[in-house]
Design an enzyme around this catalytic site. Structure first.
Site, PDB file in Angstrom:
ATOM      1  N   LYS A 270       0.873  -1.174   0.000  1.00  0.00           N
ATOM      2  CA  LYS A 270       0.000   0.000   0.000  1.00  0.00           C
ATOM      3  C   LYS A 270       0.910   1.224   0.000  1.00  0.00           C
ATOM      4  O   LYS A 270       1.309   1.726   1.049  1.00  0.00           O
ATOM      5  CB  LYS A 270      -0.900   0.002   1.244  1.00  0.00           C
ATOM      6  CG  LYS A 270      -2.185  -0.775   1.031  1.00  0.00           C
ATOM      7  CD  LYS A 270      -3.125  -0.695   2.209  1.00  0.00           C
ATOM      8  CE  LYS A 270      -4.011   0.529   2.189  1.00  0.00           C
ATOM      9  NZ  LYS A 270      -5.083   0.480   1.202  1.00  0.00           N
TER      10      LYS A 270
HETATM   11  N1  PMP Z   1      -7.394  -3.587  -2.912  1.00  0.00           N
HETATM   12  C1  PMP Z   1      -6.949  -2.321  -2.849  1.00  0.00           C
HETATM   13  C2  PMP Z   1      -6.341  -1.702  -4.042  1.00  0.00           C
HETATM   14  C3  PMP Z   1      -7.075  -1.600  -1.646  1.00  0.00           C
HETATM   15  O1  PMP Z   1      -6.643  -0.339  -1.556  1.00  0.00           O
HETATM   16  C4  PMP Z   1      -7.690  -2.209  -0.524  1.00  0.00           C
HETATM   17  C5  PMP Z   1      -7.857  -1.443   0.750  1.00  0.00           C
HETATM   18  N2  PMP Z   1      -6.727  -1.530   1.557  1.00  0.00           N
HETATM   19  C6  PMP Z   1      -8.115  -3.526  -0.645  1.00  0.00           C
HETATM   20  C7  PMP Z   1      -7.953  -4.192  -1.855  1.00  0.00           C
HETATM   21  C8  PMP Z   1      -8.707  -4.246   0.529  1.00  0.00           C
HETATM   22  O2  PMP Z   1      -7.715  -4.463   1.494  1.00  0.00           O
HETATM   23  P1  PMP Z   1      -8.059  -4.626   3.035  1.00  0.00           P
HETATM   24  O3  PMP Z   1      -9.124  -5.654   3.124  1.00  0.00           O
HETATM   25  O4  PMP Z   1      -6.784  -5.071   3.649  1.00  0.00           O
HETATM   26  O5  PMP Z   1      -8.528  -3.308   3.528  1.00  0.00           O
END
Ligand code: PMP
Length: 302
Positions: A155
């Site tokens: 991220k």
């Molecule tokens: N894909 C992307 C591109 C994201 O930004 C997120 C949010 N973090 C997710 C999937 C979902 O991830 P998570 O369940 O860890 O929040």
């Protein structure tokens, strides 16, 4: 636009608790100019045992992995950051809250790695990011970044320009959200959420490799196992997704939210009759500290 802070809001910045309205950043920062930063999106929930940050260790582990994968120094322990996060939730009087840690870099206009970094953690009151209504989704003309050109599992700030342009394209066309394919034209994910589809009582989701390994995605897979709902991780062609009975997005901010349609195609199964709905309810129970519902025989696919 959400109210992220006011004159009373306290955030955590490099070991200090400071007023959000007085905290400062450097206009020559490498993160501001080049998107060279790492961040997380976490949620805290009010439970019967007090405020609980859902999967705090997993999120802070991912923050460390994201920063380190792009050579941003990360000297903090999970323990100190989780403690600081509970502290700012308390200082801001928040129980149900969204939590945004951001690791960012000092002034540097070169393209060399950072030799030091800062961390800030902010919290605010944020309802389900994509709302509570079934989503009208549009297939994006943008692909997710090629994992050979970017740390797709991380991220990292700059990565999200891809998410912004895809989301905005969908909104400009009158839809709620975008769906992006990967560089091989397989279904990838949303701008900020992972995707699952349901067919004949079973769930399918894109395999890891070209997507963010969502913590909610992993949680959905765990919940499905407990409920006896089979899940398959694989490459998914867009025409296969179009044959789905139901589809949903999941993510920390979005939680679990069903789709009404993809462009002009409506998904046939009533949301309340889907196993996806059972996952949605079980997710809410899990994050708020309630028990999973006992497995109901009729929900099990054969
Ligand atoms: N894909 C992307 C591109 C994201 O930004 C997120 C949010 N973090 C997710 C999937 C979902 O991830 P998570 O369940 O860890 O929040």
């Amino acid at each position: 636009m959400a109210n992220y802070y006011n004159e009373h809001t306290i955030l955590y910045l490099d070991g200090q608790y400071v007023k959000a309205s007085e905290a400062k950043t450097d206009l020559f920062g490498q993160s501001l100019h080049y998107g060279y930063s790492a961040f997380e999106g976490i949620r805290a929930y009010r439970t019967d045992h007090g405020t609980s940050i859902f999967k705090a260790e997993e999120h802070y582990n991912r923050l460390r992995a994201s920063a380190q994968s792009v050579h941003i120094p990360y000297p903090w322990t999970n323990e100190e950051l989780i403690e600081a996060t509970y502290h700012i939730l308390d200082k801001n009087g928040l129980e149900d809250a969204y939590i945004r840690p951001l690791v960012f870099c000092p002034a540097n206009m070169s393209l060399q790695k950072a030799t030091s970094s800062h961390i800030m953690i902010a919290v605010w009151d944020w309802g389900a990011y994509l709302g509570e209504k079934l989503l009208r989704v549009s297939l994006s003309s943008y692909q997710r970044p090629n994992p050979k050109g970017f740390m797709i599992q991380a991220k990292v700030g700059g990565h999200y320009v891809n998410s912004i342009i895809a989301c905005q394209e969908a909104k400009d066309k009158g839809y709620d959200e975008a769906l992006l394919l990967d560089m091989n034209d397989f279904v990838a994910e949303g701008p900020g959420a992972n995707v699952f589809y349901e067919k004949n009582g079973q769930l399918f989701t894109p395999a890891l490799g070209n997507i963010l390994a969502g913590i909610t995605r992993a949680t959905v897979i765990e919940i499905a196992a407990e409920l006896g709902i089979p899940v398959t991780e694989k490459q998914i062609a867009i025409d296969e997704l179009r044959q789905a009975d139901a589809v949903f997005y999941c993510g920390t901010a979005a939680e679990v939210i069903g789709w009404e349609s993809l462009d002009d195609l409506k998904f046939p199964l009533k949301w309340n009759d889907s196993v996806s709905r059972k996952i949605q309810l079980a997710y809410k129970d899990l994050v708020t500290g309630k028990k999973l519902e006992p497995q109901k025989q009729e929900t099990v696919a054969v």
